[in-house]
Design an enzyme around this catalytic site. Sequence first.
Site, short mmCIF file in Angstrom:
data_model
loop_
_atom_site.label_atom_id
_atom_site.label_comp_id
_atom_site.label_asym_id
_atom_site.label_seq_id
_atom_site.Cartn_x
_atom_site.Cartn_y
_atom_site.Cartn_z
N ARG A 394 0.79 -1.24 -0.18
CA ARG A 394 0.04 0.31 0.08
C ARG A 394 1.05 1.18 -0.22
O ARG A 394 1.94 1.41 0.78
CB ARG A 394 -0.87 -0.18 1.73
CG ARG A 394 -1.62 -0.97 1.20
CD ARG A 394 -2.87 -0.66 2.14
NE ARG A 394 -4.06 -1.76 2.94
CZ ARG A 394 -4.95 -2.15 2.04
NH1 ARG A 394 -4.89 -2.05 0.80
NH2 ARG A 394 -5.30 -3.49 1.95
N HIS A 454 2.66 -9.43 0.34
CA HIS A 454 2.51 -8.45 1.38
C HIS A 454 3.87 -8.31 2.41
O HIS A 454 3.35 -7.47 3.86
CB HIS A 454 1.19 -9.13 2.49
CG HIS A 454 0.58 -8.65 3.39
ND1 HIS A 454 0.80 -8.67 4.87
CD2 HIS A 454 -0.17 -7.80 3.25
CE1 HIS A 454 0.39 -7.48 5.61
NE2 HIS A 454 -0.25 -7.18 4.98
#
Length: 730
Positions: A394, A454
């Site tokens: 992100r 991730h």
Amino acid sequence: MSHPQLNGVGPFTPQTGLDPSHYINRELSWLEFNERVLEEARDPSNPLLERLRFLAISASNLDEFFEVRVAGLQAQLYDNLEPQDAPPDGMGPLTQLTEIARRAHEFVSRQYDTWWSVIRPALSEHNIHVCEPAGLSPTQNAFLDHYFDSQVYPVLTPLAIDPAHPFPHLHNKSLNLILRLETIGQDPPRQLYAVLQVPSVLSRLVPLPDEGGGHRRFVLLEDVIGPRLDALFGGFRVAAWVAFRVTRNSDLTIQETEVRSLLSTVQENLRMRKWGAAVRLEISDRADEGFLAQLQTAPALDLDDRDVYRVPGPVDLTSLVALYKLEGFRELKETPFEPQVVAPLANRSNIFAAIREQDLLVHHPYESFGSVIQFIEQASEDPQVLAIKQTLYRTSDDNPIITALARAAENGKQVTALVELQARLDEENNIVKARALQKAGVHVVYGMVGLKTHCKAALVVRRDHDGIRRYVHLGTGNYNPTTARLYTDMSFFTCRPQFGEDASALFNLLTGYSQGHSWHKLIVAPMHLADRLVALIDRERQHAEAGLPARIIAKMNSLVDPGAIEALYAASQAGVKIDLIVRGICCLRPQIPGVSDNIRVISVVDKFLEHSRIAYFENGNAPEVFLSSADWMPRNFRRRVEIMFPIEDPRLQNRIVEGILGVVLMDNVKARVLQSDATYRRIPPPRPGEPVIRSQVEFQNMARELSSSDPIRPATLGPAVMGLQRNPEH
């Protein structure tokens, strides 16, 4: 593309043999978490605008819960889709949806009671007013008439509902008005319906002119539009109108066997997201049955009664966060805190020299994320740096790390960025960032089909005076300067050769077909992490059975994985003392006689979002401490590329265990204890003379104190950890 080494891991089927009643349902546990967020909105010890922010956060959380979790359950029920992870508590999709609806309706009622009975009156006492149309003065109405004519009317598009105009598509979470029109001059008048989207390009809170006295007054945009709707419908009278909002399924599902290009597949799925099935209708409680019939039974929506939430306005409480952002009113917020520079980097112009001297640990947001930015920015300009490799899950707008990576490529360095296109609800932003990096000459990899990348890792390859050296940053949180000021996370910098070798192997794994690396320090999912974690827990069980010191302390966002829970139960039964700090979902049920007597679970909800993942194992007086990007969930263990890594320097271990985990375990202000009935109870306030410990405030104070001196002292951890102060509730 798919990856031969990382794919092919079958669905995880726990062989626990435990009673389903020993597990807490994941979705209901999440609702309990959001209850704790709402508690902060109702807590009078919090500054008023912070309470308002918590209310808005609880609404935003609930939006995503419906978009993803409820949407998934509805797909299981109506489309016969198999769940990725069957809940070990034994609840089927219909049972879950029924119980979710019951609790969610009660929760929404408490949200609006918090707004109307608690926060809105308190705002008025402090000169912040959200005004009702009926209470406006002629002068204020005249101002709004002009505002409507000049700013609002030109962008409105009414959409009729009749046989010639099918029910319009309503965008996910857009605010709309449904109107009942009556013909003028007909007896009896003919009734028609129409829908009007409230323009999202305009502020939801319309400020009224300053009338002095320090008062700030606002009117909701729908309350500006509603009384002036007749201007849109010549020959008709608007007999009634109400506001409503539809929530849609926003989860992206990518079928691995159908993918030829991950980028194009994600883009196509994003286009389809706005057509996702409706999962919730929020509508003003002023709506009569005619309005409900038009919406609830529309073929484009088709919602059950349990999916309809009648609210006493305003629809969509997330918009109220705009009041938190008002200039001034400093006294209604927490005292601002400026992240500190860690002592080893203070007044140091060369971060690589600092890392060569010692491993570095940074505790965000108390200590500045600027160290991570400095690491990448300096690498981008340093002529001795040959290559930079980084994962990006992100990001944020105007992210200096993105700019630095692009600059590095322009400077001729070999730069590789793995941009995860499947980061939920950030897909579009990541596609934009990936294209910008590619344009600058960065080699961009889009992750792997079937697995989300991730892990948080950055590798800098540098030509030092004594040869090539690899500098590594590993973290528990995203490379996002915005959230780094709001989330608690850990950063670790090292140039130890074995970490560098593993980091190179990790990126070779992510970008190519590398296999067979013998890992030294990194524990990687989906290959080894789940098994290694269970083995570490089981080792504590064996130590306890042998009469050796055994203790587990673990901090994470969510605990769901049945295998990890089963291992914790077994360790507890052997006498291992276990403290779990779980911010959100916890499917483990503590304090079950004979099963989890030795397990205590706390949750801390405070100003900063608790996000760091830490694990401590006593290991018979030879303690081990790990940081990780992964929560203890099947998706993290089986469907994501994650890393867990050891902190081996005793000084850094001491800081993590005594200075972070120990402080959180002593929190008696913002911590709640999970009960065996799946509810949470605040820790009792300290007795007279006992210290008041709010862990996040303690960390701020510690960061200030330690920024100018070396915070880390060599220490033996065993006796200190075993002697950690523990709340009497344990």
